[in-house]
Design a protein around this motif. Structure first.
Motif, short mmCIF file in Angstrom:
data_model
loop_
_atom_site.label_atom_id
_atom_site.label_comp_id
_atom_site.label_asym_id
_atom_site.label_seq_id
_atom_site.Cartn_x
_atom_site.Cartn_y
_atom_site.Cartn_z
N LEU A 1 -40.32 28.29 6.75
CA LEU A 1 -41.00 28.75 5.54
C LEU A 1 -39.98 28.99 4.43
N GLU A 2 -40.15 28.34 3.29
CA GLU A 2 -39.25 28.51 2.15
C GLU A 2 -39.73 29.71 1.32
N LEU A 3 -39.36 30.88 1.79
CA LEU A 3 -39.89 32.12 1.21
C LEU A 3 -39.04 32.51 0.00
N GLU A 4 -39.29 31.83 -1.10
CA GLU A 4 -38.55 32.06 -2.34
C GLU A 4 -39.50 32.57 -3.41
N TRP A 5 -38.96 33.33 -4.35
CA TRP A 5 -39.77 33.90 -5.43
C TRP A 5 -40.52 32.78 -6.15
N GLY A 6 -41.81 33.01 -6.36
CA GLY A 6 -42.62 32.06 -7.12
C GLY A 6 -43.17 30.90 -6.32
N ASN A 7 -42.85 30.80 -5.05
CA ASN A 7 -43.32 29.69 -4.22
C ASN A 7 -44.74 30.00 -3.74
N ALA A 8 -45.73 29.53 -4.49
CA ALA A 8 -47.12 29.86 -4.20
C ALA A 8 -47.57 29.35 -2.83
#
Length: 478
Positions: free
Chosen positions: A231-238
């Motif tokens: 999971l690419e759990l980055e800010w703004g990644n809807a």
């Protein structure tokens, strides 16, 4: 819910309270759904039903309630409907829903951003605030039974990747928790995220807070590959936000940890993750920043169920949305001051506590005069009730809840603000402002009559008529 309604169909349509997969899985912020569109959202009541193996409750009335004084009720109805019609906040709620407050809140510093670390993000509120959401997705407004405000949103999005059929749209708290808190400006994603929280049956405030907390943990290296599972759990990644909602609702991987709530999740993750949470008494803060409104910070600290913006009327009073000067409230409070707020908060609690007991909406109360709930009690129940007795009842409700908490081990250490909101932000309407926690608590304890252990004093309980509770908290034999 549809199946139960069909099974129990009769002359009158039945009403259904039900839990979803989150309640069955004991997600600690699972909600209870009423007829597929309204939720008892906070404090995990869905998990309580799930723990009892109770999937749903179906009920059907068989007669119309009769008021004690029908004519008085008709006159009261005419009066309050006139006030609602003239109310600017009510008009705003009808036109754009609760999310109508997003843009102004962003300017005043009321909206938390990036897990409470930023003070302003106008580019986000421009995309997910009431005007933008209304223009892009609104099908029609909707209302709870008999309500003339109609602040609920029915929305639809025809475009991929976040296509959604016509259904309930996100409230302000949802847009802020999954939008601003996660630096997510994709408005369409909020419709789908909200829909899946509804389907699983989860409180969007605590769920969004858990996602934002996890994002900051990932950013700081506290969680990594094994837990993230790609999971690419980055800010703004809807897309990642939506995927994590699924994992929480089904208790998979990292979602299983977050389903325990941010306080327990932080303890599990370790490495100082507790400093990244923003909760009081285990309940995540609503989407109103105490750095902008210090009285709200005090109300959060002293709310008996944990941080709550609806257990009182501090929100409209301190922000100037509504006021009741005949009760001694000011028309103009300075949000970013702490001194003198205790008296306002206590009275706002006493005035607001009966609303839940009466099943009254706070938005309607914004439009009402101070005596309107009392007049309603007299008309409906036939009680000879005064405004002073109404306020005394509110104080008694608060004292009883607090006393029960104290009997179960609550101490003054739980009356505290999280580190997040005691750390100033450098930009926005609340730049440099932090509540004076010690001053707020010192003045409030004196105002409410609490002792050094946070317990209501014996004489305060006895004056409220809570003699049995006074003896339990302060036994004569020590």
């Amino acid at each position: 819910i549809d199946e139960l309604k069909e099974r129990h169909r009769g002359k009158r349509a039945p009403k259904v309270l039900a839990i979803g997969q989150a309640g069955e899985g004991l997600v600690r912020f699972a909600a209870i759904c009423h007829d597929k569109h309204d939720y008892a959202g906070r404090c995990g009541m869905g998990a309580v039903m799930g723990s009892k193996k109770l999937k749903a409750i179906v009920c059907r009335g068989n007669r119309k309630p009769e008021p004690a004084d029908a004519e008085a009720l008709r006159e009261l109805k005419k009066r309050v409907q006139g006030r609602i019609k003239e109310s600017v906040p009510a008009q705003s709620l009808r036109e754009m829903g609760t999310d109508s407050t997003m843009d102004l809140g962003m300017m005043t510093g009321d909206v938390p951003i990036k897990n409470w670390t930023r003070g302003e993000a106008l580019e986000i509120s421009a995309e997910i605030g009431g005007p933008a959401m209304t223009e892009k997705f609104l099908v029609r407004p909707a209302a709870c039974y008999g309500c003339p405000i109609a602040c609920r949103r029915v929305m639809k999005n025809d475009r991929e990747p976040f296509r959604m059929e016509t259904g309930p749209g996100p409230e302000y708290e949802t847009a802020a928790s999954f939008g601003a808190m996660c630096e997510n400006a994709d408005a369409a994603s909020l419709l789908v995220i909200n829909e899946w929280c509804n389907r699983y049956g989860m409180d969007t405030i605590s769920c969004g807070s858990a996602v934002a907390f996890a994002m900051e943990c990932a950013e700081k290296g506290l969680i990594g590959g094994e837990l993230l599972e790609g999971l690419e759990l980055e800010w703004g990644n809807a897309g990642a936000i939506l995927e994590l909602v699924h994992r929480i609702g089904t208790r998979q991987g990292l979602g299983d940890i977050l389903a325990e709530g941010t306080r327990r999740a932080a303890r599990k993750i370790g490495g100082g993750a507790e400093r990244l949470t923003c909760e009081i008494k285990g309940l995540d803060l609503p989407m109103h920043d105490p750095r902008a409104y210090h009285g709200m910070g005090l109300a959060y600290m002293m709310s008996n169920r944990g941080a709550c913006h609806n257990a009182h009327l501090v929100h409209p009073i301190e922000q100037g949305i509504a006021t009741w000067t005949d009760l001694g409230f000011s028309e103009n409070y300075d949000g970013q001051t702490s001194g003198g707020k205790a008296a306002m908060v206590k009275k706002a609690e006493d005035f607001g506590q009966p609303l839940s007991a009466l099943c009254m909406c706070v938005f309607d109360m914004w439009c009402f005069g101070s005596s309107d709930p009392v007049d309603a009690l007299q008309a409906v129940c036939g009680w000879d009730f005064t405004l002073d007795e109404y306020l005394q009842a509110g104080a008694r409700i608060w004292l009883l809840k607090r006393s029960l908490n104290c009997l179960m081990g609550l101490g003054p250490g739980e009356d505290r603000l999280p580190e997040k909101v005691l750390t100033p932000v450098s930009e926005g309407g609340a730049a440099g402002s932090v509540p004076d926690q010690q001053l707020l608590l010192r003045e409030y304890y004196a105002e409410r009559g609490l002792d050094e252990r946070g317990r209501p004093r014996r004489e305060v309980l006895e004056a409220a008529g809570l003699h049995d509770m006074a003896e339990r908290l302060h036994p004569a034999n020590g």
